[in-house]
Design an enzyme around this catalytic site. Structure first.
Site, PDB file in Angstrom:
ATOM      1  N   LYS A   1      -2.806  -0.860   6.603  1.00  0.00           N
ATOM      2  CA  LYS A   1      -3.781  -1.917   6.294  1.00  0.00           C
ATOM      3  C   LYS A   1      -4.240  -2.532   7.607  1.00  0.00           C
ATOM      4  CE  LYS A   1      -5.750  -4.079   2.796  1.00  0.00           C
ATOM      5  NZ  LYS A   1      -6.116  -3.585   1.465  1.00  0.00           N
TER       6      LYS A   1
ATOM      7  N   THR B   1     -12.078   0.514  -8.176  1.00  0.00           N
ATOM      8  CA  THR B   1     -10.942  -0.404  -8.356  1.00  0.00           C
ATOM      9  C   THR B   1     -11.082  -1.163  -9.676  1.00  0.00           C
ATOM     10  OG1 THR B   1     -10.839  -0.616  -5.964  1.00  0.00           O
ATOM     11  CG2 THR B   1      -9.543  -2.175  -7.233  1.00  0.00           C
TER      12      THR B   1
ATOM     13  N   GLN C   1       0.821  -1.213   0.000  1.00  0.00           N
ATOM     14  CA  GLN C   1       0.000   0.000   0.000  1.00  0.00           C
ATOM     15  C   GLN C   1       0.860   1.271   0.000  1.00  0.00           C
ATOM     16  OE1 GLN C   1      -3.572  -0.889   0.529  1.00  0.00           O
ATOM     17  NE2 GLN C   1      -3.893   1.070  -0.471  1.00  0.00           N
TER      18      GLN C   1
ATOM     19  N   LYS D   1       1.778   1.806  -3.676  1.00  0.00           N
ATOM     20  CA  LYS D   1       0.547   2.031  -4.448  1.00  0.00           C
ATOM     21  C   LYS D   1       0.035   3.450  -4.207  1.00  0.00           C
ATOM     22  CE  LYS D   1      -2.382  -1.174  -3.918  1.00  0.00           C
ATOM     23  NZ  LYS D   1      -3.461  -2.158  -3.764  1.00  0.00           N
TER      24      LYS D   1
ATOM     25  N   ASP E   1     -12.025  -3.775   1.975  1.00  0.00           N
ATOM     26  CA  ASP E   1     -11.187  -4.751   1.252  1.00  0.00           C
ATOM     27  C   ASP E   1     -12.029  -6.033   1.242  1.00  0.00           C
ATOM     28  OD1 ASP E   1      -8.309  -5.219   0.148  1.00  0.00           O
ATOM     29  OD2 ASP E   1      -8.614  -6.948   1.429  1.00  0.00           O
TER      30      ASP E   1
END
Ligand code: NDP
Length: 450
Positions: free
Chosen positions: A129, A212, A114, A117, A169
């Site tokens: 996360k 996404t 992450q 990203k 998620d």
């Protein structure tokens, strides 16, 4: 496992020794470190300032008990996690995963990915996360609510709109975000943008649900156009998973002229040679929360096969793995290659094993790594944070337009970085380097604070 740089070798060996049991995290770290060889070679300051050993160590790990009461009145206990990995370029940002396979290794691998990203999006967000080994499957709405309330009771002490902003998620969609948000507000008496993926009636952004999957297709379209002068038009597409990412990747791939012929879940896959009917899938998955095999009862001409890995034996031009980590191994990669696949783009996080990635790259298949190609979700989450800060609500077209621009920019950042460091066409190396450079610059500028 050998690095050319003795610095990288030393850092990785130390990491492997201290985290021997964390195989997903070590897999993710190895891949990034391997890509950084040319950067480390050209920038001695990285070693002098200990940037690599700092970037592989989370700034903070929070692990906690989550007790809740099920519908039968029985006390259940799960384990909760939040890994606040790196805040060099902005508040920690990253999703919450609810799945029985969640452990510290999985959350650390996701948090580490992450960082890079989020940097690639060009927006000011750090990496984090979280999640729990709680299994939402088969639980009632009330059980989900009680779990989320208990989880947030502890998590609320560690997050905030300018500190750490979690999102969804696997296993965390609109319903869960609603319960989590309600509990945060109740505990803190604050109406603030502390979570993203919120409902539209209480501060959510249009296009976040789609982001996404749509972003994955925008990235893939740009990659096809720039590297092969081609597009989705007329292509057969196989997509694994049937959750949020898979559903909206199917929608956009179809809008761009592709034909999606297969979807899966953790039990098996459906094959519909006529092109998947997405209305039926949405009804089963989003409304009824059912299983993908129910599709064949409603759509004549389609078939269902038990076992999810078999999906990669279906002939296709473009493969989009959108389920979970390490779902596409070397054998599956070789089958896809033998069947003439031209492009693979990752919607899930780290869905391809290192051996599968190598097989695609050696065969000259276009390969888009997750931290670049699935960054559209977190990018749109950052757009939700902006809207919350200015207390405004942008139109779908406005958000979708920004998402398209961001995904194109990410592709070019990866492509340019790969060229700059002598790895033209290797988007894995390009994504890792482009994501790393901004974070490393910020860490260097901020001194040895952590
Ligand atoms: P969902 O929970 O909506 O869907 C997950 C899908 O993957 C389901 O079809 C699920 O099947 C399948 N799946 C989950 N675990 C496994 C497993 N162990 N083996 C096989 N199939 C499995 O999650 P999302 O669509 O949100 O997430 C999918 C992937 O995309 C994840 O890797 C996630 O990290 C990544 N991602 C998600 C983002 C988002 O915005 N949501 C952003 C960026 C990345 P089943 O129902 O049987 O469990």
């Amino acid at each position: 496992m050998a690095f050319k740089s003795s610095y990288l070798q030393r850092v990785y060996d130390g990491l492997a020794e201290r985290n021997a049991e964390q195989k997903e995290f070590l897999q993710a770290a190895y891949e990034v470190l391997e890509s950084l060889e040319p950067v480390v070679e050209q920038n001695p300051k990285l070693e002098e300032e200990g940037i690599i050993e700092r970037i592989v160590e989370p700034e903070r790990i929070i692990m906690f008990r989550v007790s809740w009461v099920d519908d039968a009145g029985k006390v259940q206990v799960n384990r909760g996690y939040r890994v606040q990995f790196n805040s060099a370029i902005g508040p920690y940002k990253g999703g919450l995963r609810l799945h029985p396979s969640v452990n510290l290794s999985v959350i650390k691998f996701l948090g580490f990915e992450q960082i890079f990203k989020n940097s690639l999006t060009g927006l000011p967000i750090g990496g984090g996360k979280g999640g729990s080994d709680f299994d939402p499957k088969g639980k009632s709405d009330r059980e989900i609510m009680r779990f989320c309330q208990s989880f947030m009771t502890e998590l609320s002490k560690h997050i905030g709109a300018d500190t750490d902003v979690p999102a969804g998620d696997i296993g965390v969609g609109g319903r869960e975000i609603g319960y989590l948000y309600g509990q945060y507000k109740r505990l803190r008496n604050e109406f603030t943008g502390v979570l993203t993926g919120k409902g539209l009636s209480y501060g959510g952004s249009l296009a976040r649900t789609e982001a996404t999957g749509y972003g994955l297709c925008y990235y893939t379209e740009e990659m096809l156009s720039c590297m092969k002068n081609d597009s989705f038009k007329g292509k057969t597409v196989v997509i694994s998973g049937s959750g949020n990412v898979a559903i909206y990747a199917t929608e956009k791939a179809t809008q761009l002229g592709g034909k999606v012929v297969a979807l899966s879940d953790s039990n098996g896959y459906i094959h519909d040679p006529n092109g998947v009917n997405l209305d039926v899938v949405k009804q089963i998955k989003e409304v009824e929360r059912g299983r993908i095999k129910e599709y064949v009862d409603r759509v004549p001409g389609s078939t269902y096969t038990e076992g999810c890995r078999g999906i990669w034996s279906i002939k296709c031009d473009i493969a989009l793995p959108c389920a979970t980590q390490n779902e596409l191994d070397e054998e599956s990669a070789k089958t896809l290659i033998a069947n003439g696949v031209m492009a693979v783009a990752e919607g899930a996080n780290m869905p391809s094993t290192p051996e599968a990635v190598a097989a695609f790259q050696n065969a000259g298949i276009l390969f888009a790594p997750a931290k670049a190609s699935n960054a559209g979700g977190v990018a749109t989450s950052a757009l939700e944070m902006s809207q919350n800060s200015e207390r405004l609500h942008w139109t779908f077209e406005e958000v979708d337009g920004k998402l398209q621009t961001i995904m194109k920019n990410i592709f070019h950042a990866c492509d340019d970085a790969a060229k700059k460091y002598g790895h033209e066409g290797n988007l894995v190396v390009g994504a890792n380097i482009a994501g790393f450079e901004k974070v490393a610059d910020a860490m260097l500028a901020q001194g040895v604070a952590y």
